[in-house]
Design a protein around this motif. Structure first.
Motif, mmCIF file in Angstrom:
data_model
loop_
_atom_site.group_PDB
_atom_site.id
_atom_site.type_symbol
_atom_site.label_atom_id
_atom_site.label_comp_id
_atom_site.label_asym_id
_atom_site.label_seq_id
_atom_site.Cartn_x
_atom_site.Cartn_y
_atom_site.Cartn_z
ATOM 1 N N ILE A 602 9.118 -15.723 -40.365
ATOM 2 C CA ILE A 602 9.119 -14.606 -41.370
ATOM 3 C C ILE A 602 7.773 -14.868 -42.260
ATOM 4 N N TYR A 603 7.618 -16.067 -43.026
ATOM 5 C CA TYR A 603 6.537 -16.195 -43.829
ATOM 6 C C TYR A 603 5.344 -16.992 -43.277
ATOM 7 N N VAL A 604 5.493 -17.789 -42.134
ATOM 8 C CA VAL A 604 4.259 -18.124 -41.555
ATOM 9 C C VAL A 604 3.456 -17.110 -40.792
ATOM 10 N N VAL A 605 4.189 -16.042 -40.074
ATOM 11 C CA VAL A 605 3.280 -15.131 -39.659
ATOM 12 C C VAL A 605 2.772 -14.087 -40.864
ATOM 13 N N GLN A 606 3.533 -13.789 -41.876
ATOM 14 C CA GLN A 606 2.943 -13.287 -42.848
ATOM 15 C C GLN A 606 1.475 -13.683 -43.443
ATOM 16 N N SER A 607 1.628 -14.985 -43.470
ATOM 17 C CA SER A 607 0.483 -15.970 -43.936
ATOM 18 C C SER A 607 -0.669 -15.524 -42.904
ATOM 19 N N LEU A 608 -0.496 -15.239 -41.566
ATOM 20 C CA LEU A 608 -1.626 -14.747 -40.925
ATOM 21 C C LEU A 608 -2.433 -13.774 -41.360
ATOM 22 N N LEU A 609 -1.872 -12.801 -41.941
ATOM 23 C CA LEU A 609 -2.409 -11.397 -42.549
ATOM 24 C C LEU A 609 -3.658 -12.143 -43.413
ATOM 25 N N THR A 610 -3.287 -12.590 -44.527
ATOM 26 C CA THR A 610 -4.270 -13.375 -45.394
ATOM 27 C C THR A 610 -5.231 -14.279 -44.495
ATOM 28 N N ASP A 611 -4.757 -15.120 -43.616
ATOM 29 C CA ASP A 611 -5.745 -16.065 -43.267
ATOM 30 C C ASP A 611 -6.821 -15.207 -42.304
ATOM 31 N N GLN A 612 -6.486 -14.193 -41.664
ATOM 32 C CA GLN A 612 -7.340 -13.338 -40.955
ATOM 33 C C GLN A 612 -8.677 -12.891 -41.952
ATOM 34 N N TRP A 613 -8.248 -12.500 -43.098
ATOM 35 C CA TRP A 613 -9.102 -11.959 -43.881
ATOM 36 C C TRP A 613 -10.193 -13.211 -44.318
ATOM 37 N N ILE A 614 -9.522 -14.343 -44.956
ATOM 38 C CA ILE A 614 -10.167 -15.653 -45.243
ATOM 39 C C ILE A 614 -11.025 -16.168 -44.251
ATOM 40 N N THR A 615 -10.565 -16.079 -42.786
ATOM 41 C CA THR A 615 -11.521 -16.791 -41.772
ATOM 42 C C THR A 615 -12.345 -15.812 -41.458
ATOM 43 N N THR A 664 0.097 -14.360 -33.911
ATOM 44 C CA THR A 664 -0.769 -15.504 -33.854
ATOM 45 C C THR A 664 -1.986 -15.493 -33.171
ATOM 46 N N ALA A 665 -2.077 -14.751 -32.225
ATOM 47 C CA ALA A 665 -3.396 -14.255 -31.404
ATOM 48 C C ALA A 665 -4.362 -13.253 -31.949
ATOM 49 N N THR A 666 -3.902 -12.139 -32.461
ATOM 50 C CA THR A 666 -4.564 -11.163 -33.296
ATOM 51 C C THR A 666 -4.915 -11.466 -34.368
ATOM 52 N N ALA A 667 -4.522 -12.470 -35.099
ATOM 53 C CA ALA A 667 -4.820 -12.882 -36.321
ATOM 54 C C ALA A 667 -6.252 -13.718 -36.274
ATOM 55 N N MET A 668 -6.559 -14.191 -34.902
ATOM 56 C CA MET A 668 -8.013 -14.675 -34.861
ATOM 57 C C MET A 668 -8.843 -13.316 -34.574
ATOM 58 N N LEU A 669 -8.597 -12.240 -34.385
ATOM 59 C CA LEU A 669 -9.483 -11.231 -33.804
ATOM 60 C C LEU A 669 -10.841 -11.270 -34.508
#
Length: 772
Positions: A602-615, A664-669
């Motif tokens: 639940i929480y690790v995938v939620q962090s992907l949204l923040t990580d996407q904008w950081i990366t 996990t894949a679209t977070a890299m988009l």
């Protein structure tokens, strides 16, 4: 402003041409030597790599495993209307015995060896108790379904579906690979009559990696074939078909060998590696092809044409590969190890594309010149070139129309960003028609609580008066949690205590055991209901140590509560449920903590949204610095970024409007698309500057860039989209979405560079950025 080439570049190009066959042999030899190590590249199947090592919730998960064992559990279930008959229990016992015999299985829990609620100290299997005639099938069914210890875990509430919990041994030198164990379990389940369904976390992960390995082969072959067909259709010349294939395969084998030698492994987000390196390599060669053909059309001989091509295009290729690597390297800022590793892999692969292109192009293009060296014109190329030049005219004639339309589209699409959600159900990685998703829904329909989380509670010393109070508080906490609509049931040592104690009330056990059937329990256990709860639990730890060990770690004095959760849609409702559970738990036990993979996902995938904008931000920053260095102008750096960043924001926002979830894949988009799309801007700017340097007026330089590099951009984009759309063949939904969305982002970048970039260059021209 950057010069079209440095004084050193002609000398370097002459050296490449002079040593072309030496370089060709060296590249082929290096690829041959790398082939062996490249085949040893393996997948890291550890689920722990998905989580941040410093995440407090991950620390709770590790503590849970350390205290109560790290065994993973697969679930087996089937329907049986005759379960509580002798024949039904014998079938269950046979299946349990077959599963226990599977190498890599540590144990199996089922009703076959369960204790009767009304005779918990009777160790005889239920089938034997039925055969003695001391209990009927209906009575046994009523007892089992009335026991919280079994209902919803080992038997469905209607008594028609039975489940087995298969504990998998930790993988090691003496144990078979996890994939082999799960494959064997599937075979046992399929042979059973009626056929049994297999599910559970380890099975899900096994399916993910099995599909990834298949994707690595299938997508690699498919992307190569499709791109070969595209190049063959466009240029219809054997050497220009062979060149991109050699460049791609050399870059891939070098990349894979480097990963093996550095100790890196593939992960669950690495399946696009082959397709991405393929499209980067092909797009690079397309630009070389178009420029070489232009030089040949000016009556230059092949060596002279190639020399002019390389002088003009090598800097652009270098900076495109470097900026692509920067876009991927930005993924290393993500907190999830597989995404970090994928960023490193693709950064390495992008630079190897440059090495392969520079090392192989001179030798292959000038090899066996008695055969044609000239690429043909693509079908429809002339009208396409004219359309591109008309587009340049329209953009310059109606700039404000273009600006207003672009800004309106950006505003509307980008608003969808606030609607973005993340995929927190692991089954969302699979197509809904896949067997694993059907198996998951089978368990959810029959047993409801497939999703589980743990609560870890520190207890007072058993000898202290506070221990009795803690046990009472634990009982009240479970009752409070079970009032939550999303919670199916809770289970702790209190339930095991109540289960055993309930069967030992005066008269009950004596009634069920005749004089010729003595109980196997020690006599002092018959007094269990009359002593304190603390003593009861300690006695149970001695009599049923295996069962108690799952609920109470006596050495550390920590209790574990299992919480079975219904399927909850949406990441926000799931987080709110967890927060309510944690709030209620900490009111009773301030040091309590929640644990389990369900919570981590639940929480690790939620962090992907923040990580996407950081990366994405890091990708933009890194690319801006490189563009500023390449063109020696921060204004050109910004001009190159805007036409590519805006379409990516629009695509991500459109995901929000369409309800597509971040995974996990679209977070890299965003960062990946930025690294790829900026290539178009680099080639366009280099060609535009070359046209200006040749003495052409501004508008003629724009038209020339549109008609030459613009054409190469369209053809390269066609190759890119063809390569990325191969990803839709994947069985994994994140990979499918990644392929589609990157393709759309690439098309948006193409339009941005053909429409928005000329407008920005016009503004820069008016403020004197370029020498007149």
């Amino acid at each position: 402003m950057a010069k079209t080439h440095t004084r050193l570049l002609p000398g370097l190009v002459d050296g490449l041409l002079r040593l072309r066959f030496v370089l060709l042999v060296m590249c082929l030899a290096a690829a041959a030597l790398s082939f062996g190590p490249a085949q040893r590249l393996d997948f890291d199947r550890s689920i722990e790599t998905l989580f941040r090592a410093d995440d407090p919730r991950y620390e709770n998960y590790r503590e849970d495993k350390a205290l109560f064992g790290g065994l993973e559990t697969a679930l087996i279930a089937y329907d049986d209307d005759e379960l509580f008959s002798v024949a039904g229990l014998e079938r269950l016992g046979e299946l349990e015995a077959q599963l226990k015999a599977v190498p890599g299985v540590a144990g199996v829990v089922s009703l076959s060896q369960a204790r009767r609620p009304q005779a918990p100290l009777d160790t005889r299997p239920l089938v034997q108790q039925l055969q003695t005639g001391r209990i009927t099938s209906d009575e046994l069914k009523s007892e089992i379904l009335g026991a919280d210890l079994y209902r919803g875990r080992l038997i469905s509430r209607d008594g028609k579906t039975v489940a087995l919990l298969v504990e998998l041994a930790a993988t090691g030198p003496r144990e078979p690979a996890r994939a082999a164990t799960i494959a064997h379990i599937r075979q046992v389940a399929e042979r059973h009559h009626p056929p049994a369904i297999v599910a559970g976390g380890p099975v899900l992960m096994d399916d993910v990696y099995r599909h990834l390995e298949q994707d690595g082969v299938t997508l690699g072959v498919a992307s190569s074939l499709i791109l070969t067909l595209v190049i063959a259709l466009l240029f219809r010349n054997l050497r220009w078909i062979v060149l991109p294939l050699f460049v791609v395969q050399a870059a891939l084998v070098w990349t894979r060998a480097t990963l093996v030698l550095s100790g890196m492994q593939m992960s669950m987000v690495s399946s696009p590696l082959v397709a991405l390196v393929t499209v980067i390599g092909v797009a690079t060669v397309v630009h070389v092809t178009i420029r070489f053909r232009e030089e040949r059309e000016q009556s230059a001989e092949p060596p002279a044409a190639l020399r002019a091509t390389l002088i003009h295009i090598v800097p652009a290729i270098f900076w495109t590969c470097l900026t692509t690597a920067a876009g991927f390297a930005a993924l290393m800022a993500c907190g999830i190890a597989p995404i970090q590793n994928f960023g490193q892999m693709m950064a390495i692969g992008s630079m190897f594309v440059f090495v392969a292109a520079v090392g192989l192009t001179p030798g292959i293009v000038l090899l066996a010149r008695r055969f044609s060296t000239d690429p043909a014109h693509a079908p429809g190329e002339r009208p396409l070139t004219e359309a591109l030049q008309r587009t340049a005219d329209t953009v310059q004639q109606r700039p404000w129309h273009v600006v207003l339309v672009a800004m309106a589209l950006l505003a509307v699409c980008s608003l969808g960003v606030i609607r973005l959600q993340v995929a927190t159900d692991f089954t969302e990685n699979f197509r809904q028609s896949s067997p694993i998703v059907k198996a998951f829904h089978f368990f959810m329909d029959r047993l409801e609580g497939v999703n589980t989380m743990d609560i870890l509670i520190d207890l007072p010393e058993p000898s202290s008066p506070e221990f009795e109070q803690a046990i009472d508080a634990l009982r009240r906490l479970q009752a409070e949690l079970e009032e939550e609509a999303a919670i199916v049931d809770t289970l702790s040592m209190v339930d095991l205590l109540d289960f055993v104690r309930g069967g030992l009330l005066p008269g009950v056990n004596r009634e069920r055991t005749g004089p010729d059937e003595p109980s196997s329990a020690p006599g002092w256990l018959s007094q269990l209901p009359s002593v304190s709860q603390s003593m009861q639990l300690q006695l149970l730890s001695r009599f049923v140590p295996q069962q108690m060990a799952g609920f109470w770690n006596r050495q550390n004095n920590v209790a574990r509560v299992f919480v079975q959760v219904r399927q909850v849609a949406g990441s926000a409702p799931k987080r709110q449920l967890v927060e309510r559970i944690e709030s209620a738990t900490r009111e009773a036990f301030p040091t309590a903590r929640t644990a389990g993979l369900y919570i981590l996902f639940i929480y690790v995938v939620q962090s992907l949204l923040t990580d996407q904008w950081i990366t994405f931000a890091l990708s933009i920053t890194g690319i801006f610095l490189m563009m500023t260095l390449a063109f020696r102008s921060w204004r050109l750096g910004i001009a190159a970024l805007l036409p590519n960043a805006a379409p990516i924001v629009m695509v991500v926002g459109t995901m929000g409007w369409m309800g597509l979830k971040i995974n996990t894949a679209t977070a890299m988009l965003a960062s990946v698309s930025m690294g790829l799309a900026i290539d178009f801007s680099i080639h366009y700017l280099y060609r535009f500057q070359q046209e200006l340097a040749s003495g052409k007026p501004f508008y003629q330089a724009i038209r020339a860039a549109h008609g030459s590099v613009g054409l190469a951009m369209v053809l390269a984009n066609l190759a890119l989209v063809a390569g990325f759309l191969v990803l839709v063949m994947s069985a994994l939904i994140p990979t499918v979405h990644f392929g589609i969305l990157v393709s759309v982002a690439m098309l948006g970048g193409l339009l941005g560079n053909l429409v928005v970039l000329p407008l920005l260059l016009r503004w820069l021209w008016r403020i004197g950025t370029f020498k007149r």
